[in-house]
Scaffold this active site. Sequence first.
Site, mmCIF file in Angstrom:
data_model
loop_
_atom_site.group_PDB
_atom_site.id
_atom_site.type_symbol
_atom_site.label_atom_id
_atom_site.label_comp_id
_atom_site.label_asym_id
_atom_site.label_seq_id
_atom_site.Cartn_x
_atom_site.Cartn_y
_atom_site.Cartn_z
ATOM 1 N N CYS A 154 31.192 79.829 44.915
ATOM 2 C CA CYS A 154 30.522 80.606 45.962
ATOM 3 C C CYS A 154 29.469 81.492 45.302
ATOM 4 O O CYS A 154 29.528 81.765 44.116
ATOM 5 C CB CYS A 154 31.528 81.471 46.694
ATOM 6 S SG CYS A 154 32.900 80.521 47.348
ATOM 7 N N ARG A 156 25.042 77.493 44.937
ATOM 8 C CA ARG A 156 26.428 77.602 44.480
ATOM 9 C C ARG A 156 27.433 77.171 45.543
ATOM 10 O O ARG A 156 28.607 76.958 45.251
ATOM 11 C CB ARG A 156 26.728 79.036 44.058
ATOM 12 C CG ARG A 156 25.823 79.552 42.969
ATOM 13 C CD ARG A 156 26.202 80.945 42.582
ATOM 14 N NE ARG A 156 27.445 80.945 41.851
ATOM 15 C CZ ARG A 156 27.545 80.930 40.528
ATOM 16 N NH1 ARG A 156 26.468 80.924 39.798
ATOM 17 N NH2 ARG A 156 28.715 80.922 39.937
ATOM 18 N N TRP A 162 31.605 77.991 49.220
ATOM 19 C CA TRP A 162 32.056 76.620 48.977
ATOM 20 C C TRP A 162 33.556 76.661 49.259
ATOM 21 O O TRP A 162 34.315 77.312 48.531
ATOM 22 C CB TRP A 162 31.779 76.199 47.535
ATOM 23 C CG TRP A 162 32.071 74.759 47.257
ATOM 24 C CD1 TRP A 162 31.257 73.694 47.480
ATOM 25 C CD2 TRP A 162 33.276 74.212 46.696
ATOM 26 N NE1 TRP A 162 31.879 72.524 47.099
ATOM 27 C CE2 TRP A 162 33.110 72.815 46.613
ATOM 28 C CE3 TRP A 162 34.477 74.772 46.259
ATOM 29 C CZ2 TRP A 162 34.097 71.965 46.103
ATOM 30 C CZ3 TRP A 162 35.460 73.927 45.757
ATOM 31 C CH2 TRP A 162 35.257 72.543 45.683
ATOM 32 N N ASN A 198 34.891 84.916 45.356
ATOM 33 C CA ASN A 198 34.700 83.584 44.774
ATOM 34 C C ASN A 198 35.944 83.285 43.949
ATOM 35 O O ASN A 198 36.413 84.147 43.214
ATOM 36 C CB ASN A 198 33.469 83.594 43.859
ATOM 37 C CG ASN A 198 33.307 82.286 43.118
ATOM 38 O OD1 ASN A 198 33.690 81.231 43.612
ATOM 39 N ND2 ASN A 198 32.745 82.351 41.924
ATOM 40 N N GLU A 202 25.314 58.170 33.815
ATOM 41 C CA GLU A 202 24.586 59.297 34.413
ATOM 42 C C GLU A 202 23.710 58.814 35.578
ATOM 43 O O GLU A 202 23.626 59.471 36.617
ATOM 44 C CB GLU A 202 23.752 59.998 33.329
ATOM 45 C CG GLU A 202 22.805 61.084 33.817
ATOM 46 C CD GLU A 202 23.476 62.290 34.448
ATOM 47 O OE1 GLU A 202 24.711 62.328 34.551
ATOM 48 O OE2 GLU A 202 22.741 63.196 34.891
ATOM 49 N N GLU A 223 25.955 61.333 43.772
ATOM 50 C CA GLU A 223 25.827 62.726 44.193
ATOM 51 C C GLU A 223 24.797 62.895 45.296
ATOM 52 O O GLU A 223 24.993 63.668 46.224
ATOM 53 C CB GLU A 223 25.326 63.590 43.026
ATOM 54 C CG GLU A 223 26.299 63.892 41.958
ATOM 55 C CD GLU A 223 25.725 64.923 40.988
ATOM 56 O OE1 GLU A 223 26.162 66.069 41.016
ATOM 57 O OE2 GLU A 223 24.830 64.566 40.198
ATOM 58 N N HIS A 278 34.398 41.215 31.419
ATOM 59 C CA HIS A 278 35.837 41.460 31.470
ATOM 60 C C HIS A 278 36.290 41.897 32.855
ATOM 61 O O HIS A 278 37.383 42.422 33.010
ATOM 62 C CB HIS A 278 36.227 42.506 30.417
ATOM 63 C CG HIS A 278 35.921 42.060 29.023
ATOM 64 N ND1 HIS A 278 36.599 41.055 28.381
ATOM 65 C CD2 HIS A 278 34.943 42.447 28.156
ATOM 66 C CE1 HIS A 278 36.094 40.852 27.173
ATOM 67 N NE2 HIS A 278 35.068 41.692 27.023
HETATM 68 O O1 M6R Z 1 27.895 73.616 34.409
HETATM 69 P P1 M6R Z 1 28.555 72.427 33.780
HETATM 70 O O2 M6R Z 1 27.648 71.697 32.862
HETATM 71 O O3 M6R Z 1 29.848 72.779 33.093
HETATM 72 O O4 M6R Z 1 28.902 71.467 34.982
HETATM 73 C C1 M6R Z 1 29.585 70.263 34.781
HETATM 74 C C2 M6R Z 1 29.523 69.380 36.007
HETATM 75 O O5 M6R Z 1 30.115 70.020 37.103
HETATM 76 C C3 M6R Z 1 28.077 69.014 36.352
HETATM 77 O O6 M6R Z 1 27.438 68.367 35.304
HETATM 78 C C4 M6R Z 1 28.053 68.094 37.604
HETATM 79 O O7 M6R Z 1 28.604 66.862 37.295
HETATM 80 C C5 M6R Z 1 26.623 67.960 38.111
HETATM 81 N N1 M6R Z 1 26.622 68.067 39.535
HETATM 82 C C6 M6R Z 1 25.989 66.674 37.732
HETATM 83 O O8 M6R Z 1 24.731 66.491 38.291
#
Ligand code: M6R
Length: 620
Positions: A2, A27, A79, A105, A490, A497, A513
């Site tokens: 949040c 956030r 959130w 939060n 990635e 996402e 496989h």
């Molecule tokens: O802030 P962080 O790098 O620790 O966050 C890790 C993941 O939550 C973050 O990379 C998430 O997968 C992203 N939404 C990817 O685009």
Amino acid sequence: MCGIVGYVGTRQAQDVVVDGLRRLEYRGYDSAGIALVVDGDGDVRIAVAKKAGKLANLEKVIADTPLPASTTGIGHTRWATHGAPNDVNAHPHLGFGRRVALVHNGIIENFAELRERIEADSEQLGLVSETDTEVAAQLLELQLASDVDLTEAMQRVCGQLDGAFTLVAVDAHDPTRVVAARRNSPLVVGIGDGENFLGSDVAAFIEHTREALELGQDQVVTITADSVSITDFHGVPQEGRRYHVDWDLSAAEKEGHDWFMRKEIYEQPRAVADSLLGRRTAEGLLHLDEMRLSDQELRDIDKIIIIACGTSFYAGMVAKYAIEHWCRVPVEVELASEFRYRDPILDYSTLVVAISQSGETADTLQAIRHARTQRSKVLAICNTNGSTIPRESDAVIYTHAGPEIGVASTKGFLTQLVACYLLALYLAQVKGTRFGDEITQVVHELEAIPGHIESVLADDAVVLELAQSLVGATSVLFLGRHAGYPVALEGALKLKELAYLHAEGFAAGELKHGPIALIESGLPVFCVVPPRGRDQLHDKMLSGIQEVRARGARTICLAEEGDDKITPYADVLIRLPAVPVLLQPLVAVVPLQLFACELASLMGHDVDQPRNLAKSVTVE
Ligand code: M6R
């Protein structure tokens, strides 16, 4: 997760708080709310407005029914954890007598027990929401009834709470102060002139001040217009660490782009260049500023474990290839959320590298804590000054991406890769596993990367056209080998996402496989082709491409300039600059980021605020 804002000063708190929420909305965006302490000729009270959905909904409520003037306020963008994202569960939550308003939060783990205790006490204390936060609001109000001030009430309540939380509260009986507390959840103070701020991160107040104060664990902070005081949960005075924020408001704005993500993709040449700045001495040796580990400690390391989540985990996978190749030290890469539950083998000669853009990811933080209890040294790779992860680590390499606001990580990832390469080369230098001129050669190659990324971005037409042609696709696969495998993962994550598509990344060699059964006519398959310098890898990849094409896949090949062998097998060809295989992720991921951004945009999705996600995940 949040976003939280607090303000005391001389301006209209509503404006300051809503502006802060706008900058923190990445956030969490399930609901938003604001509470102001309103002093109407001695009749002091709390005015609240809150609404489910994005901040724009709250802004409409305030525009239709304006809140009274006030110079003290708090706000929240949510959130959801406990309770559905509706108006009632939106923060702020009020105490039973409307004396306290509270935003939160995190997760209060013993909330059910506290709730039962409150409900057993009196019907008057009846809770109206399903949130854990309202329980804390009631507890605060009960404490205030016993004649203590809000600061002391907060200290006492925090002593009863288990879990992770940032709490920020106002008291209708004291319009001069805002009181906050933190445990395992982010909170920073913004120091103004005749005004002070609180925020989940500095974006909340960067428009007004770049002077910030970092808080420690289990601390309570009280701000008034001209004072900031900090204690622990027992009331013992504490000091914060003051620092200057080295980016300004423009970095937190879209600057003409329709999405933060698109802006951040195009900022990558600069972000990579900034992350490489100042890393070499006049003698040409690598040095890492905040590396608080001695050369001897680094020489003693015989194993490295990299922990991270999401995109940062994929940066860790690339790091494994680089560190093992250049330093000959075994590297394991592990999801932070799994790490401490498998009883990992750790000791003082294991270096744990924690990668986190935000520096607040709860899974990574808990893994760090576990590693430190086992006597391992922890080095953080992080983009956020003042965040918890670097603070709790033995050493840190800061990436210099600037604020990353799009929920999908882009420049955060690229700069993490740069930090990983620098770490690997630095270790090679200290351990003597590579000659100085070899290290210098790689550093030169890294310094050429910003120019290469620029050329990839200048060539974006093919990617934009491709995105248009794939609107309506329901499934997309990504193949890679070696350092191209994390790139494939990635690429798939970005698409999941943002475009909410079934997307999967595979190591190309694994295809036969099992996953090859997924291939059907017209299925788009992105193939990250290794540079020709690695002939074996390149040719094996070529075979994989032929195999999927023979089964009807539509192949989208990312291959270096001049690689003509690939041309006959590519339905779409995206050219990459020629770089060494270990550095290829820095250029190969860029078209995949752009593709996901464009496709999601064409599909009408909110690219910066994808459904169900939040930028930093501060709950486990
Ligand atoms: O802030 P962080 O790098 O620790 O966050 C890790 C993941 O939550 C973050 O990379 C998430 O997968 C992203 N939404 C990817 O685009």
